[in-house]
Design a protein around this motif. Structure first.
Motif, PDB file in Angstrom:
ATOM      1  N   GLY A   1      19.454 -41.002 -22.771  1.00 18.34           N
ATOM      2  CA  GLY A   1      20.122 -39.476 -22.825  1.00 18.34           C
ATOM      3  C   GLY A   1      20.560 -38.972 -21.711  1.00 18.34           C
ATOM      4  N   ALA A   2      20.222 -38.044 -21.400  1.00 13.65           N
ATOM      5  CA  ALA A   2      20.328 -37.129 -20.490  1.00 13.65           C
ATOM      6  C   ALA A   2      19.187 -36.975 -19.275  1.00 13.65           C
ATOM      7  CB  ALA A   2      20.614 -35.776 -21.098  1.00 13.65           C
ATOM      8  N   GLN A   3      18.243 -37.259 -19.492  1.00 14.92           N
ATOM      9  CA  GLN A   3      16.755 -37.382 -19.174  1.00 14.92           C
ATOM     10  C   GLN A   3      17.663 -38.364 -18.490  1.00 14.92           C
ATOM     11  OE1 GLN A   3      13.892 -37.969 -21.468  1.00 14.92           O
ATOM     12  NE2 GLN A   3      14.217 -35.998 -22.547  1.00 14.92           N
ATOM     13  N   VAL A   4      16.524 -37.942 -16.842  1.00 17.67           N
ATOM     14  CA  VAL A   4      16.242 -38.901 -15.626  1.00 17.67           C
ATOM     15  C   VAL A   4      14.671 -39.174 -15.543  1.00 17.67           C
ATOM     16  CG1 VAL A   4      18.346 -37.578 -14.933  1.00 17.67           C
ATOM     17  CG2 VAL A   4      16.211 -37.046 -14.250  1.00 17.67           C
ATOM     18  N   THR A   5      14.985 -40.591 -14.493  1.00 12.94           N
ATOM     19  CA  THR A   5      13.528 -41.147 -13.890  1.00 12.94           C
ATOM     20  C   THR A   5      13.635 -40.481 -12.472  1.00 12.94           C
ATOM     21  OG1 THR A   5      13.675 -42.730 -15.817  1.00 12.94           O
ATOM     22  CG2 THR A   5      12.226 -43.098 -14.035  1.00 12.94           C
ATOM     23  N   VAL A   6      12.556 -40.397 -12.480  1.00 16.65           N
ATOM     24  CA  VAL A   6      12.939 -39.951 -10.764  1.00 16.65           C
ATOM     25  C   VAL A   6      12.135 -41.566  -9.731  1.00 16.65           C
ATOM     26  CG1 VAL A   6      11.819 -38.141  -9.250  1.00 16.65           C
ATOM     27  CG2 VAL A   6      12.453 -37.500 -11.758  1.00 16.65           C
ATOM     28  N   GLU A   7      12.620 -41.480  -8.641  1.00 21.38           N
ATOM     29  CA  GLU A   7      12.458 -42.446  -7.364  1.00 21.38           C
ATOM     30  C   GLU A   7      10.840 -41.778  -7.535  1.00 21.38           C
ATOM     31  OE1 GLU A   7      10.950 -44.508  -4.641  1.00 21.38           O
ATOM     32  OE2 GLU A   7      11.022 -42.540  -4.172  1.00 21.38           O
TER      33      GLU A   7
ATOM     34  N   ASP B   1       5.897 -38.366  -6.356  1.00 20.26           N
ATOM     35  CA  ASP B   1       4.524 -37.610  -6.181  1.00 20.26           C
ATOM     36  C   ASP B   1       4.573 -37.034  -5.435  1.00 20.26           C
ATOM     37  OD1 ASP B   1       3.434 -40.330  -7.344  1.00 20.26           O
ATOM     38  OD2 ASP B   1       3.981 -41.458  -5.543  1.00 20.26           O
ATOM     39  N   HIS B   2       6.029 -36.531  -4.317  1.00 16.90           N
ATOM     40  CA  HIS B   2       6.240 -35.098  -3.758  1.00 16.90           C
ATOM     41  C   HIS B   2       5.731 -34.201  -3.815  1.00 16.90           C
ATOM     42  CE1 HIS B   2       6.138 -33.294   0.405  1.00 16.90           C
ATOM     43  NE2 HIS B   2       7.538 -32.752  -0.148  1.00 16.90           N
TER      44      HIS B   2
ATOM     45  N   SER C   1       8.451 -41.569 -13.911  1.00 21.66           N
ATOM     46  CA  SER C   1       8.939 -42.035 -12.354  1.00 21.66           C
ATOM     47  C   SER C   1       8.489 -43.645 -12.289  1.00 21.66           C
ATOM     48  CB  SER C   1       7.426 -41.343 -11.874  1.00 21.66           C
ATOM     49  OG  SER C   1       6.939 -41.905 -12.124  1.00 21.66           O
ATOM     50  N   ALA C   2       9.903 -44.329 -11.265  1.00 21.42           N
ATOM     51  CA  ALA C   2       9.174 -45.627 -11.286  1.00 21.42           C
ATOM     52  C   ALA C   2       9.861 -46.493  -9.832  1.00 21.42           C
ATOM     53  CB  ALA C   2      10.627 -46.479 -12.250  1.00 21.42           C
ATOM     54  N   LEU C   3       9.336 -47.453  -9.414  1.00 21.75           N
ATOM     55  CA  LEU C   3       9.492 -47.965  -7.961  1.00 21.75           C
ATOM     56  C   LEU C   3      10.915 -48.694  -8.232  1.00 21.75           C
ATOM     57  CD1 LEU C   3       6.290 -48.669  -6.919  1.00 21.75           C
ATOM     58  CD2 LEU C   3       7.556 -46.561  -5.918  1.00 21.75           C
TER      59      LEU C   3
ATOM     60  N   PRO D   1      11.063 -36.681   1.953  1.00 21.18           N
ATOM     61  CA  PRO D   1      11.110 -35.523   0.618  1.00 21.18           C
ATOM     62  C   PRO D   1      11.780 -34.541   0.772  1.00 21.18           C
ATOM     63  CG  PRO D   1       9.174 -36.818   0.508  1.00 21.18           C
ATOM     64  CD  PRO D   1       9.176 -37.200   1.442  1.00 21.18           C
ATOM     65  N   GLU D   2      11.480 -33.487   1.372  1.00 26.88           N
ATOM     66  CA  GLU D   2      12.408 -32.515   1.587  1.00 26.88           C
ATOM     67  C   GLU D   2      13.745 -32.382   1.773  1.00 26.88           C
ATOM     68  OE1 GLU D   2       9.934 -29.237   1.342  1.00 26.88           O
ATOM     69  OE2 GLU D   2       8.758 -30.594   0.589  1.00 26.88           O
ATOM     70  N   GLN D   3      13.802 -33.703   1.774  1.00 26.74           N
ATOM     71  CA  GLN D   3      15.564 -33.833   2.263  1.00 26.74           C
ATOM     72  C   GLN D   3      16.069 -35.108   1.753  1.00 26.74           C
ATOM     73  OE1 GLN D   3      15.487 -34.870   6.566  1.00 26.74           O
ATOM     74  NE2 GLN D   3      14.869 -32.518   7.366  1.00 26.74           N
TER      75      GLN D   3
END
Length: 780
Positions: free
Chosen positions: A129-135, A140-141, A166-168, A186-188
């Protein structure tokens, strides 16, 4: 019977000199452990990455451009039994907990795994749907969990999205934007995965892609070539696996570890050879009378030779088994720490029997080589010469140093005796100096390697890149720069351009970045490796790594092809600049505008020195109209230091090993001086010299030799460290030693202190001398 007597003698000698042989056993054990750990660690890492890439189907090629998905049927007919996955991708602004970064969204099937570049879900679910999976690195950061929210910058401004999980991804095990921008934090930069339809709603112009994977791995290269040809015919770009930033970086990293794994064991085994050789040479010298007696009573030279070779074999046997066990444990630890550091989904930590066999054989060979020369010397002794009470006398008189410094003749007799003792037995002095020197070399090599990578980071982000940060802009960079200058925390804002380009010279091609700067920029310092170090109205400066990658020389021309350009522009190379990381092209911003009409697309920023919270300032600057994200140079430097923490840990372990080996070799060198001179020392005791005075004299003699040997050890250590580092090559750049000014002094002082302390147990023997027994034995 003779064999039994010699065996008994060997056992007794090993026991009587157990501390010296124990020290050599420690040296052997460390040499074996490093051999096994380095070799097994490298093989485990290779297998771990291979398994992960196969299980998650890292793309062999990615075709990009309008209509890329329409090539799926044509690609499916190519060699290698290819699997394809159409998707969309875009670089967009992402805001997490109020902090903005310039990230990427990658399209995936709704609630299902893609056919290529599968995701290893660590928490929650795949995007739906409109949800996202984060790397996972990004999750972690920022501590993101399922149910949290992130914001993405779409055509209508910032849009909120719920985190599904979250996924790799093997495409981002090292989270690099591209093979040209491998230095990210991850800050950038970070990646989120969304359904492919959702990517179209997040951004107005996503890039259409077709990911390709060969199930028949034997034909993978053929598939990549055929896909590239097909893409070229369609006017599209095709990136091979080699061009994926994560794969490229980690492959080079493992390859460099493999280089180190091939060199390090031999460095430690060389120390084993020297340690055993020096020990056995001194034993043979001390047992001259015994050897003469054995030969005079009919013992054959071959039996004598075999007996003293047995000392070397015994030293190897004492150290091999502990070394093999330690190597197994250390190799597994290295694999686990490395794979955990990059969050590799699968890792292999297994023992390789061939490694253990090679380590044992190499150690035995080293021990035999080290023992052979002293054993041959023993076998060649003539009984008449060997049975002399003392070795042949050297000519007496003033020592060399007394002749060079005449005032030394006024020293008390006991101290002149110490000076003369150093030169009286050159063989003993040389052996002691070699032991000290090798110990210093071992420590110096790894101390230098430990300094180098942090030094590279400090040079790149403290001296070369002078900006505190940069901003990605949407719209006019000049307008954004003026707005940034109005901020009270901004000292200076300077526009620049950053573009992906392809360089070509003859048959060589390389994709990198072209950076346009003002000719008199204050944001960047150029250090010429050759040629000019200034941006002029003509020509370009290349990172020194491109010299090898493109086989280009000063004064040659390169063809530069920006994305979408109809024709390449040809420019002369006016200089190579010495920069340790990604090799890029530098050009004058005015010259670039005249050539291509390119306008600045970013702003470099310097902050006032009194800024207390740079992240808060960066977050505020990211809200300036026209700014997509603020990228902090300091956070990038900190991330690089963190990325090198595993390297520092490994080198630190090697440094500890080297220090232990150095201590063992110093102990043998110092204790041998006392053992070989017990008769002489006993005579001095019998003449009334105090044991404390004798101990001070011997200690001074040892330290005098150490003082002479340490500078040579430091010098050879620096040369060897530089040589080892030069075998490291990343993106055409050969590493070189960057030694901190105080390191050599610290190592020298530490080794001198160690030499003083480690001889204390041996000096205690002077107090325990049985004068009556030694004199009686001498009189017999």
């Amino acid at each position: 019977m003779v064999t039994g007597v010699l065996g008994q003698k060997l056992r007794r000698d090993l026991w009587q000199q157990r501390w010296r042989f124990g020290a050599i056993a420690v040296v052997v054990a460390i040499g074996v452990a490093v051999f096994v750990a380095a070799t097994d660690g490298y093989r485990n890492l290779e297998q771990s990455f291979s398994h992960a890439y196969a299980a998650q189907r890292l793309p062999d090629a990615v075709v990009s451009g309008p209509g890329a998905a329409r090539l799926a049927d044509a690609v499916a007919a190519l060699p290698g039994q290819p699997v394809t996955q159409p998707r969309h991708q875009a670089d967009i602004g992402i805001r997490i907990h109020g902090h903005t970064l310039f990230g990427r969204v990658v399209g995936e099937p709704d609630s299902a795994q893609p056919a290529v570049s599968l995701l290893d879900v660590q928490s929650g679910t795949l995007p739906h749907g409109a949800q996202v999976t984060v790397e996972q690195h990004l999750a972690d950061h920022y501590g993101l969990r399922p149910g949290d929210t992130v914001e993405v910058r779409g055509p209508d401004g910032w849009q909120s999205r719920t985190v599904a999980g979250s996924a790799l991804s093997t495409e981002y095990l090292w989270p690099a934007r591209s093979s040209q921008e491998i230095l990210t934090t991850p800050e950038q930069f970070g990646v989120v995965f969304a359904t492919d339809d959702e990517v179209g709603r997040m951004t107005s112009a996503p890039t259409e892609q077709l990911a390709v994977y060969a199930r028949d791995r034997a034909q993978a290269d053929e598939l990549v070539s055929a896909t590239a040809a097909l893409a070229h015919q369609a006017g599209l770009t095709s990136l091979s696996r080699e061009d994926i930033g994560s794969y490229h970086t980690l492959r080079d990293d493992v390859a460099q570890f493999g280089t180190l794994a091939k060199v390090l064991p031999w460095l430690f085994l060389a120390a084993v050879v020297l340690g055993i050789y020096v020990l056995l040479s001194r034993i043979v010298s001390a047992q001259r009378a015994v050897i003469g007696t054995l030969i005079a009573n009919g013992l054959s030279p071959s039996a004598v030779r075999g007996h003293y070779v047995g000392y070397g074999v015994a030293s190897a046997l004492l150290g091999i088994v502990p070394g093999l066990i330690g190597g197994y444990l250390l190799g597994g630890w290295i694999t686990t720490k490395y794979t955990d550091a990059i969050a590799l989904p699968l890792h292999v930590a297994s023992a390789h029997p061939i490694t253990y066999l090679l380590a044992a054989m190499a150690t035995f060979a080293a021990a035999l080589v080290a023992a052979l020369a002293p054993a041959v010397a023993a076998a060649r002794m003539q009984p008449v010469e060997a049975l002399r009470i003392a070795p042949p006398a050297y000519r007496g008189g003033r020592s060399i140093i007394e002749r060079l410094l005449p005032p030394l003749r006024y020293l008390p007799a006991r101290w002149r005796m110490t000076l003369r003792a150093v030169f009286r037995s050159p063989r003993r002095t040389v052996f002691t100096a070699v032991g000290v020197g090798v110990a210093v070399v071992l420590v110096m090599v790894f101390a230098g390697m430990r300094d180098t990578l942090p030094g590279m980071v400090d040079r790149q982000f403290g001296q070369i890149a002078r900006q505190d940060g940069s901003v990605v802009v949407a719209g006019s960079a000049d307008t954004v720069a003026q707005r940034l200058r109005d901020d009270p925390d901004v000292a200076e804002a300077e526009t620049y351009s950053l573009n992906d380009v392809t360089l070509a010279t003859g048959l060589h091609r390389y994709q990198t970045l072209m950076i346009g700067l003002r000719p008199q920029t204050d944001m960047h310092s150029f250090r010429a490796a050759s040629g000019s170090d200034r941006l002029g109205d003509d020509g370009v400066l290349l990172g020194v790594g491109l010299r090898d990658l493109l086989s280009v020389s000063l004064g040659d021309t390169v063809d530069i092809s920006p994305p979408g350009a109809a024709h390449p522009i040809t420019q002369q190379v006016v200089g190579f600049v010495d920069e340790p990381f990604s090799p890029v092209v530098y050009v004058s911003l005015d010259h670039l505008r005249a050539l291509t009409g390119t306008t600045p697309n970013g702003v470099l920023v310097k902050l006032h020195g009194q800024v207390a919270d740079e992240r808060a300032v960066g977050d505020r600057l990211a809200t300036v109209p026209g700014v997509v994200a603020y990228l902090s140079t300091r956070s990038l430097a900190d991330s690089m230091r963190a990325a090198f923490s595993l390297y520092n840990t490994l080198v630190g372990i090697m440094l500890v090993f080297a220090a232990i080996m150095a201590a063992a070799m110093l102990f043998n060198a110092m204790s041998a001086n006392v053992s070989e001179r017990l008769t002489e020392l006993s005579a001095l005791r019998a003449e009334g010299m105090d044991a404390g005075m004798l101990a001070r004299l011997i200690s001074a003699e040892n330290l005098a030799v150490a003082v002479v040997a340490i500078p040579f050890g430091v010098g050879f250590g620096v040369l060897l460290a530089d040589r080892l580092l030069s075998t490291y090559q990343t993106l055409g750049y050969h590493l070189r030693l960057e030694l901190r000014p105080g390191t050599a002094v610290v190592v020298a002082v530490a080794m001198l202190v160690a030499a003083a302390v480690i001889q204390l147990p041996s000096l205690r023997r002077i107090y325990d001398i049985d004068v009556a027994r030694v004199v009686r034995e001498r009189a017999l």
